[in-house]
Design a protein around this motif. Structure first.
Motif, PDB file in Angstrom:
ATOM      1  N   ILE A  30    -119.632 -82.272  43.698  1.00  0.00           N
ATOM      2  CA  ILE A  30    -120.480 -80.859  43.921  1.00  0.00           C
ATOM      3  C   ILE A  30    -120.839 -81.326  45.326  1.00  0.00           C
ATOM      4  O   ILE A  30    -121.073 -82.051  45.956  1.00  0.00           O
ATOM      5  CB  ILE A  30    -121.134 -80.339  42.974  1.00  0.00           C
ATOM      6  CG1 ILE A  30    -121.170 -80.147  41.861  1.00  0.00           C
ATOM      7  CG2 ILE A  30    -121.901 -79.187  43.947  1.00  0.00           C
ATOM      8  CD1 ILE A  30    -122.969 -79.778  41.185  1.00  0.00           C
ATOM      9  N   GLU A  45    -131.603 -80.443  39.045  1.00  0.00           N
ATOM     10  CA  GLU A  45    -131.971 -81.685  40.336  1.00  0.00           C
ATOM     11  C   GLU A  45    -133.080 -81.637  40.825  1.00  0.00           C
ATOM     12  O   GLU A  45    -133.485 -80.806  40.463  1.00  0.00           O
ATOM     13  CB  GLU A  45    -131.096 -81.805  40.318  1.00  0.00           C
ATOM     14  CG  GLU A  45    -129.258 -81.986  40.137  1.00  0.00           C
ATOM     15  CD  GLU A  45    -128.423 -81.956  41.113  1.00  0.00           C
ATOM     16  OE1 GLU A  45    -127.426 -83.086  41.317  1.00  0.00           O
ATOM     17  OE2 GLU A  45    -127.978 -81.119  42.400  1.00  0.00           O
ATOM     18  N   SER A  46    -133.690 -83.070  41.809  1.00  0.00           N
ATOM     19  CA  SER A  46    -135.248 -82.025  42.022  1.00  0.00           C
ATOM     20  C   SER A  46    -135.028 -81.930  43.434  1.00  0.00           C
ATOM     21  O   SER A  46    -133.741 -81.093  43.828  1.00  0.00           O
ATOM     22  CB  SER A  46    -135.034 -84.200  42.695  1.00  0.00           C
ATOM     23  OG  SER A  46    -133.700 -84.549  43.571  1.00  0.00           O
ATOM     24  N   GLY A  70    -122.079 -80.888  49.025  1.00  0.00           N
ATOM     25  CA  GLY A  70    -123.190 -80.507  49.697  1.00  0.00           C
ATOM     26  C   GLY A  70    -124.252 -81.474  48.752  1.00  0.00           C
ATOM     27  O   GLY A  70    -123.878 -81.960  47.470  1.00  0.00           O
ATOM     28  N   ALA A  71    -125.648 -80.504  48.838  1.00  0.00           N
ATOM     29  CA  ALA A  71    -126.826 -80.489  48.330  1.00  0.00           C
ATOM     30  C   ALA A  71    -127.741 -79.310  47.870  1.00  0.00           C
ATOM     31  O   ALA A  71    -127.467 -78.950  48.950  1.00  0.00           O
ATOM     32  CB  ALA A  71    -128.087 -81.927  48.663  1.00  0.00           C
ATOM     33  N   LEU A 116    -122.211 -79.836  36.996  1.00  0.00           N
ATOM     34  CA  LEU A 116    -123.479 -81.010  36.913  1.00  0.00           C
ATOM     35  C   LEU A 116    -122.475 -81.919  35.733  1.00  0.00           C
ATOM     36  O   LEU A 116    -122.620 -82.827  35.933  1.00  0.00           O
ATOM     37  CB  LEU A 116    -124.268 -80.590  36.181  1.00  0.00           C
ATOM     38  CG  LEU A 116    -125.468 -81.176  36.739  1.00  0.00           C
ATOM     39  CD1 LEU A 116    -125.856 -81.344  37.822  1.00  0.00           C
ATOM     40  CD2 LEU A 116    -127.056 -79.821  36.452  1.00  0.00           C
ATOM     41  N   MET A 117    -121.877 -81.067  34.953  1.00  0.00           N
ATOM     42  CA  MET A 117    -120.982 -81.243  33.537  1.00  0.00           C
ATOM     43  C   MET A 117    -120.441 -82.507  34.299  1.00  0.00           C
ATOM     44  O   MET A 117    -119.981 -83.817  33.709  1.00  0.00           O
ATOM     45  CB  MET A 117    -121.193 -80.875  32.636  1.00  0.00           C
ATOM     46  CG  MET A 117    -121.704 -79.392  32.103  1.00  0.00           C
ATOM     47  SD  MET A 117    -123.477 -80.797  31.238  1.00  0.00           S
ATOM     48  CE  MET A 117    -123.883 -79.261  31.479  1.00  0.00           C
ATOM     49  N   SER A 171    -119.836 -83.917  36.568  1.00  0.00           N
ATOM     50  CA  SER A 171    -119.695 -85.233  37.746  1.00  0.00           C
ATOM     51  C   SER A 171    -120.282 -86.225  37.416  1.00  0.00           C
ATOM     52  O   SER A 171    -120.930 -87.362  37.702  1.00  0.00           O
ATOM     53  CB  SER A 171    -120.439 -84.567  38.871  1.00  0.00           C
ATOM     54  OG  SER A 171    -121.566 -83.874  38.382  1.00  0.00           O
ATOM     55  N   THR A 172    -120.799 -86.219  35.926  1.00  0.00           N
ATOM     56  CA  THR A 172    -121.793 -87.175  35.043  1.00  0.00           C
ATOM     57  C   THR A 172    -120.671 -88.611  34.856  1.00  0.00           C
ATOM     58  O   THR A 172    -119.053 -87.542  34.149  1.00  0.00           O
ATOM     59  CB  THR A 172    -122.426 -87.220  33.907  1.00  0.00           C
ATOM     60  OG1 THR A 172    -120.860 -86.632  32.973  1.00  0.00           O
ATOM     61  CG2 THR A 172    -123.223 -86.193  34.141  1.00  0.00           C
ATOM     62  N   MET A 198    -129.157 -85.244  31.645  1.00  0.00           N
ATOM     63  CA  MET A 198    -128.526 -83.871  30.239  1.00  0.00           C
ATOM     64  C   MET A 198    -128.279 -84.539  29.119  1.00  0.00           C
ATOM     65  O   MET A 198    -127.882 -84.170  28.507  1.00  0.00           O
ATOM     66  CB  MET A 198    -126.870 -83.636  31.349  1.00  0.00           C
ATOM     67  CG  MET A 198    -126.726 -82.697  32.447  1.00  0.00           C
ATOM     68  SD  MET A 198    -127.666 -81.474  31.664  1.00  0.00           S
ATOM     69  CE  MET A 198    -126.893 -80.613  30.688  1.00  0.00           C
ATOM     70  N   GLY A 199    -127.812 -86.270  28.907  1.00  0.00           N
ATOM     71  CA  GLY A 199    -127.768 -86.845  27.938  1.00  0.00           C
ATOM     72  C   GLY A 199    -129.008 -86.665  27.616  1.00  0.00           C
ATOM     73  O   GLY A 199    -129.044 -86.032  25.799  1.00  0.00           O
ATOM     74  N   HIS A 238    -134.800 -84.204  34.368  1.00  0.00           N
ATOM     75  CA  HIS A 238    -133.103 -84.569  34.982  1.00  0.00           C
ATOM     76  C   HIS A 238    -132.003 -85.093  34.377  1.00  0.00           C
ATOM     77  O   HIS A 238    -131.124 -84.766  34.837  1.00  0.00           O
ATOM     78  CB  HIS A 238    -133.450 -85.107  36.199  1.00  0.00           C
ATOM     79  CG  HIS A 238    -133.288 -86.348  35.779  1.00  0.00           C
ATOM     80  ND1 HIS A 238    -134.525 -87.525  34.965  1.00  0.00           N
ATOM     81  CD2 HIS A 238    -132.681 -87.310  36.347  1.00  0.00           C
ATOM     82  CE1 HIS A 238    -133.747 -88.130  35.542  1.00  0.00           C
ATOM     83  NE2 HIS A 238    -132.436 -88.857  35.726  1.00  0.00           N
TER      84      HIS A 238
END
Lengths: 328, 318, 317
Positions: free
Chosen positions: A272, A43-44, A274-275, A255-256, A258-259, A216-217, A214
């Motif tokens: 997830i 992520e950024s 927080g940040a 990460l996976m 949350s898509t 994943m796809g 950034h």
């Protein structure tokens, strides 16, 4: 396997600021073999672009490589500067950036820029370089290359411009290409074209590609192996199919999940909490532990987990094993 | 159920001519860009309607016309029974409609405190704003003490929550979401999308969701309209659209979108790019890239027709 | 955005002051010797001008306190007739040069500061209107600005000065001279402000927070003042600082040419004009010290402006 084209060992990038020293890249190690696409995802603020810039020697001051090694075909390049570095770039390393307009000179024709790069790195006559430039445009799929070589960058569409950038990166036949978000500014249909092009060139020419993104796809479709970065560190590194379908680091798994694709049919997306921590507030121990539901006491203690200290795949003391995955 | 928003034959042209002097000297005609061409659709109350399309498809323009930020060139936009194109502009429905923008960094005034930003829609009407920002901040998952801070102290995801809080301040019925998560990271995107879903349930909101991201649209929308060069080429309920896309452009979009399970997929990428909207192709705008195109596609812009629940503008769809 | 922007408008409570001191702007200030030295110089000169009546050993505007016998006393030496000692010497009329410089600086600063304020108000208002409303309003405003830019500012100022002089009755001319000077310099200098503010407005008006404000029904004038102006202030501040130095020099030039402050109320420029008559006759101090003061004032304000521009420019940080 033969010697990797690019080998990064314990790379640490530091930025001294008045609030202290920040570490946007903290102990990253990976190899890329010839003909392989390594996807670097995060992520950024994860440090993925900074890693790429460190490899090609494009760190903006005051950021600097504090320790670690970058080996290109076995030769250390992390201490090169000035002319030696410029010679290396282009000849041995090509670059593709997110915005094709910034990497092309608007005042020169596409052909001028290509022949200039070719003649700088290869010992060719002007006419040979010209022919080669046409061949390069042809190879990246620009129709009527011989006519369009005298066009200016603004006369091309966005997708065609990115093809020109790729031709420019490839024209001196480098062994390594670093592509930083090459499709982010493009539409879906054009993105698919560019990914297909990168894959074909990588296969046909045996170039090693570092694909920073950034998305994943894009990684899942294009990359052979994937490196997941979090807060400047590698969280997980492995073959793309395994990382995507059987993530072992809780961050990768989150990460996976949350898509929106992954939670198809569910009312709510997995999220997830927080940040990502800011670079001046990276927690001690595992950087992910405040957001991790699997965190235990050990995760809060320094030194944090690294790939080497764990199983080589996920930098996690308590990785998700495949059996657990099945029950989730 | 009734339609809360009805858009009929909406057209919007932009003047993209060169300055007057250049036109005179270079003998150029006025140039027009048709960003929205004859678009009609309805949004049911308490539903999520999504507009998808690539850049230049006119999706943001439609959103901004409905929000009353730019006028329409022709057609009707009826919101809750009031035609905002004819009847005295958007002021009549202003409090019923709010917007969330794409860039969470540009959508908050950097010089304002969060409290004033959130309360602005109410303060402009001269109403009491005491405690309002604090209440809304907690509703969107931030802390009431954040009200005294400035935007630069927040991350992208938190800023987008502040934007949502501002959108909720005037108790709107409709929220237009223009690419609300495309500037956010995946893990933050899921937080914001979940928040938006929750708020919709709690407050009975209607969303017009504008996005280029098919996965997000598939997750959020009840009904989806696909735009290409300003035309609504296909419209259908979500599952219907994803299970049986009718228009060749929709199919191309689905095929081209990167998939998480398509490792090393070797498919023929789609051909061509979106043409110049100033000189669009005659007939069906998609015909130069369309595998099904025949002579009629080059001459005649297909009229919308129904195939089951799908409304499609294509001569050859079946 | 960054801390410094808050710093400008929130100097009210100690907590904010402390934050401002630790902010980016203060940090940059503390690490720039040039900025600190020039800020010190500006403060010293401005304070000594403001407190001139208390600092100056003589009042040069009080004819009763002058002694013609004191004329042409060299700096630091006792006068041949009266035995009085003057730090920077005296001029032809026996006025203490040090005191005249302090009082002259008052007039120079007053004119410069007021002129910049006038230019700023005109420029900011016209720039906001041109940038936000666009259309024919923008065309008219910016074309006037373009036309004015084709003349040297000093020529415009002289023109305005000349016209104003023509329409004021002779008995008020000396009294009015200062105000005419302010008007002339102010009107010749608004273009810069208008251009910068228009540029900033064009950027800001397309940002989404302005759209959000339009969406809730905020009126154009309210958007310009509450939303856009605060975000254009940085640029205005930089231009104002650099314009101040230019305005002081413009005032000095006009006075030097004899169309500015009258000899009875001399500014730095008037003093230099008086002094240049004695440059080659041995009384060098009458020219040198006012000139040095003008140089120090303009230079330090300019350096401060340069630093401010760099420190506020987000691209350079």
């Amino acid at each position: 396997m033969s010697e990797p084209v690019l080998s990064v060992r314990d790379l640490v990038v530091e930025i001294p600021t008045r609030h202290g020293v920040l570490r946007p890249v903290d102990g990253v190690s990976y190899d890329i073999a010839a003909g392989e696409i390594l996807g670097v995802v995060g992520e950024s603020g994860a440090g993925k672009s900074m890693t790429g810039n460190a490899v090609i020697g494009l760190l903006d001051r005051p950021a600097r490589i504090a320790s670690g090694e970058v080996l290109l075909q076995g030769q250390p390049i992390h201490q090169l500067q000035g002319a030696a570095l410029r010679k290396l770039r282009g000849r041995h390393m090509g670059m593709i950036f997110q915005d094709p307009l910034t990497s092309l000179n608007p005042l020169l024709t596409v052909g001028d820029q290509l022949t200039e790069t070719i003649q700088e790195h290869l010992d060719l006559s002007a006419s040979q370089a010209h022919e080669r430039a046409i061949a390069a445009l042809d190879e990246v799929g620009i129709p009527a290359a011989r006519q369009r070589i005298d066009s200016y960058p603004h006369e091309f569409s966005g997708g065609m411009r990115q093809r020109v950038v790729i031709a420019l990166a490839l024209c001196a036949e480098p062994e390594l290409i670093i592509a930083d978000e090459p499709t982010t500014a493009l539409d879906v249909s054009v993105q698919a074209q560019i990914i297909a092009l990168l894959r074909r060139l990588c296969r046909e020419r045996g170039v090693a590609v570092m694909l920073v993104t950034h998305d994943m796809g894009v990684i899942a479709e294009a990359a052979d192996r994937v490196a997941v970065m979090y807060a400047g560190r590698l969280a997980e590194l492995g073959p793309v199919r395994e990382v995507v379908t059987q993530a072992r680091h809780p961050y990768t798994a989150g990460l996976m999940a949350s898509t929106p694709v992954a939670s198809q049919g569910q009312k709510r997306l997995r999220q997830i909490p927080g940040a990502m921590p800011r670079l001046d507030a990276v927690p001690a121990g595992c950087a992910f532990h405040p957001r991790c539901e699997r965190a235990q006491a050990r995760c809060r203690q320094a030194p944090g987990p690294t790939l080497q200290a764990c199983d080589g795949r996920a930098a996690c003391w308590f990785p998700i094993t495949h059996e657990q995955e099945a029950t989730l | 159920m009734s339609a809360l928003i009805r858009v009929e034959n909406l057209v919007r042209d932009f003047d993209v001519s060169k300055p007057w002097l250049n036109r005179v000297i270079e003998r150029l005609p006025r140039a027009k860009l048709r960003a929205v061409a004859d678009v009609s659709f309805e949004i049911e109350e308490r539903s999520v309607y999504a507009l998808v399309g690539e850049s230049g498809s006119g999706k943001s323009t439609i959103g901004r016309i409905i929000a009353g930020l730019i006028p329409a060139s022709a057609g009707r936009v009826v919101i809750d029974g009031v035609d905002i194109v004819d009847q005295g502009g958007p002021d009549a429905v202003r409090s019923e409609l709010q917007m969330i923008f794409q860039d969470p960094y540009a959508s908050l005034n950097p010089r304002w405190k969060v409290r004033d930003i959130i309360a602005e829609p109410v303060a402009v009407r001269g109403e009491r704003t005491q405690g309002l920002a604090e209440k809304l901040l907690e509703q969107v998952g931030l802390s009431a003490t954040d009200a005294g801070k400035f935007p630069h102290e927040f991350s992208g995801g938190q800023r987008q929550r502040i934007c949502i809080a501002r959108a909720l301040a005037s108790n709107p019925k409709i929220i237009i979401c223009d690419e609300p998560t495309s500037a956010l990271d995946v893990s933050v995107q899921s937080q914001v999308l979940n928040l938006m879903s929750d708020l919709r349930e709690e407050m009975g909101l209607t969303y017009l969701f504008i996005s280029h991201d098919l996965t997000v649209v598939r997750h959020m929308a009840d009904r989806i309209g696909v735009l290409y060069l300003g035309s609504l080429v296909e419209e259908a309920p979500r599952d219907r659209l994803f299970d049986a896309p009718k228009h060749p452009y929709t199919r191309m979009l689905f095929d081209a979108a990167p998939r998480m399970d398509a490792f090393g997929r070797e498919v023929d990428p789609p051909k061509g790019e979106i043409p110049d909207a100033i000189n669009p192709p005659p007939g069906c705008p998609y015909h130069p890239r369309c595998p099904l195109a025949t002579q009629i596609c080059k001459e005649e812009h297909p009229a919308p027709r129904m195939i089951g629940e799908t409304r499609v503008r294509c001569h050859h769809a079946e | 955005m960054s801390d410094h922007q808050i710093e400008i408008e929130t100097r009210r409570t100690p907590g904010r002051l402390a934050r401002a001191w630790n902010g980016d702007l203060a940090y940059s200030f503390r690490h720039s010797p040039v900025a600190m030295i020039s800020a010190f110089m500006v403060a010293l000169l401005v304070l000594s001008a403001v407190f001139a009546p208390w600092i100056a050993p003589h009042n040069p505007f009080d004819p009763g306190s002058l002694n013609l016998m004191n004329g042409f006393t060299p700096p630091g030496e006792p006068n041949a007739f009266t035995g009085e000692v003057f730090l920077l010497g005296t001029d032809d009329q026996g006025r203490d040069v040090f005191s005249t410089i302090l009082y002259g600086m008052r007039i120079s600063l007053l004119v410069g500061f007021s002129a910049v304020m006038l230019a700023m108000v005109i420029g900011v208002v016209l720039g906001l209107l041109a940038g936000y409303l666009g259309g024919w309003i923008e065309s008219v405003i910016m074309r006037i600005a373009d036309i004015q830019l084709t003349f040297p500012a000093i020529l415009v100022a002289m023109l305005i000065f000349g016209v104003a002089k023509g329409i004021t009755p002779p008995e008020y001319r000396d009294q009015m001279a200062i105000y005419v000077l302010i008007l002339a310099i102010g009107l010749s200098d608004w273009v810069q402000f208008a251009r910068v503010v228009r540029g900033a407005t064009l950027v800001e008006k397309n940002r989404e927070y302005v759209e959000a404000a339009r969406l809730v029904g905020r009126r154009p004038f309210s958007i310009m003042i509450r939303h856009i102006l605060p975000n254009a202030l940085n640029a205005v501040l930089v231009i104002a600082t650099i314009s101040l130095a230019l305005a002081i020099i413009a005032e000095a030039t006009l006075s030097f040419l004899g169309v500015g402050a009258p000899p009875t109320k001399p500014s730095l420029g008037t003093l230099i004009r008086i002094g240049q008559g004695y440059m080659f006759s041995g009384e060098w101090w009458i020219l040198l010290f006012p000139a040095l003061t003008l140089l120090a004032l303009a230079l330090s304000i300019n350096l401060l402006g340069d630093w401010l521009r760099d420190a506020l420019n987000p691209r350079l940080r």
